[in-house]
Write an enzyme that holds these catalytic residues in place. Structure first.
Site, PDB file in Angstrom:
ATOM      1  N   THR A 107       0.826  -1.221   0.000  1.00 46.13           N
ATOM      2  CA  THR A 107       0.000   0.000   0.000  1.00 46.13           C
ATOM      3  C   THR A 107       0.854   1.262   0.000  1.00 46.13           C
ATOM      4  OG1 THR A 107      -0.024   0.159   2.400  1.00 46.13           O
ATOM      5  CG2 THR A 107      -1.718  -1.223   1.403  1.00 46.13           C
ATOM      6  N   ASP A 203      17.191   0.788  -2.870  1.00 47.14           N
ATOM      7  CA  ASP A 203      16.711   0.818  -1.479  1.00 47.14           C
ATOM      8  C   ASP A 203      17.849   1.293  -0.579  1.00 47.14           C
ATOM      9  OD1 ASP A 203      16.234  -0.126   1.285  1.00 47.14           O
ATOM     10  OD2 ASP A 203      14.400  -0.924   0.396  1.00 47.14           O
TER      11      ASP A 203
HETATM   12  N1  URA Z   1      12.963   4.164  -0.303  1.00 43.78           N
HETATM   13  C1  URA Z   1      14.171   3.814  -0.807  1.00 43.78           C
HETATM   14  O1  URA Z   1      15.044   3.327  -0.087  1.00 43.78           O
HETATM   15  N2  URA Z   1      14.396   4.004  -2.125  1.00 43.78           N
HETATM   16  C2  URA Z   1      13.468   4.549  -2.951  1.00 43.78           C
HETATM   17  O2  URA Z   1      13.752   4.702  -4.140  1.00 43.78           O
HETATM   18  C3  URA Z   1      12.217   4.907  -2.395  1.00 43.78           C
HETATM   19  C4  URA Z   1      11.987   4.715  -1.067  1.00 43.78           C
END
Ligand code: URA
Length: 212
Positions: A107, A203
Site C-alpha cells: 500500500t 533501497d
Molecule cells: N525508499 C528507498 O530506499 N528508495 C526509494 O527509491 C524509495 C523509497
C-alpha cells in the site's frame, strides 16, 4: 515550504557514486556520511544562536553560540541512521531522538513502530533525517508527529527527493504556521510503480545495511 537543493559539484560527484549499483556497502556508508555533512551546512543555516561575550588573545568581543533549547536530530529508522553521524558532526551538542517507521510495500502507507523522543518539543528546532523522499508518506507522518509534540521549526534532510513526495509535503505545510524546510542533494524524475525513485539509488536501507 522552503526547498533547498544543494547545488555543488562535490555533492553531485558523491551522489553519482552513491547511485552507481557497483558501489559496495562500506563505500556507500562513507559517502552518505560525507554527503550529509555537506547538506548539514545548508540545513543548519537557520539554527538559532545567542550572543556570547568572549575574550580573544587581543580583545574582548561578542560572538555567538547555539541557543537553548538544544536542536533535536531525528533519524528515521532504519535508513536515516546512516545519516546521523554526518549531521551531528556539525551539531555535536544536539540531542538525538529516534523514530522507527516502516512502509508497507503493497500500500506504500507509512506507520510508526518505535519512538524515543522527548514528550514536549515546545520551542525545539528539529532536523529529520530520511535519505529518500519518495511518496512522502513517511516524512509527512514523521513531521506531523514532531509538530504534535510542539516542535516549532522543522528541517527535513534527504539525499534524494521525488516530485511526488515534494508535492505531498507542500500540500501539508505550504500554508502552516510552523516553518518546514526540505534540504536535499537532488530532485529526481519520478517514482516507479513500486514507489522507488527513478533514477534514484535503489533501497537506501538495503544499500547501507544489507537485505535483512
Ligand atoms: N525508499 C528507498 O530506499 N528508495 C526509494 O527509491 C524509495 C523509497
Amino acid at each position: 515550504m522552503r526547498i533547498h537543493v544543494a547545488d555543488h559539484p562535490l555533492v553531485a560527484h558523491k551522489l553519482t557514486a552513491l547511485r552507481d549499483q557497483r558501489t559496495d556497502s562500506p563505500t556507500f556508508r562513507r559517502l552518505v556520511d560525507e554527503l550529509v555533512t555537506l547538506l548539514a551546512y545548508e540545513a543548519t543555516r537557520e539554527v538559532r544562536t545567542e550572543p556570547v561575550r568572549i575574550t580573544t588573545p587581543v580583545a574582548a568581543t561578542t560572538g555567538v553560540r547555539l541557543a537553548a533549547p538544544k536542536p533535536l536530530v531525528v533519524p528515521i529508522l532504519r535508513a536515516g541512521l546512516g545519516m546521523l553521524e554526518g549531521m551531528v558532526r556539525l551539531l555535536p551538542t544536539a540531542e538525538v531522538g529516534f523514530l522507527g517507521m516502516i512502509r508497507d510495500e503493497d500500500t506504500l502507507a507509512a506507520s510508526t513502530y518505535a519512538t524515543r523522543l522527548p514528550e514536549d518539543l515546545s520551542g525545539r528546532q528539529c532536523y529529520v533525517l530520511d535519505p529518500m523522499l519518495a511518496t512522502g508518506g513517511t516524512l509527512r507522518t514523521a513531521i506531523r508527529f514532531l509538530l504534535d509534540r510542539g516542535a516549532d521549526h522543522i528541517t527535513a534532510v534527504t539525499l534524494l527527493a521525488a516530485p511526488e513526495g515534494i508535492a505531498v509535503l507542500r500540500d501539508a505545510w505550504d500554508a502552516g504556521p510552523v516553518p518546514v524546510t526540505l534540504v536535499t542533494a537532488a530532485v529526481d524524475e519520478r517514482l516507479n510503480e513500486h514507489g522507488y525513485i527513478v533514477p534514484g539509488l535503489g533501497d537506501a536501507g538495503d544499500r547501507l545495511y544489507g537485505v535483512v
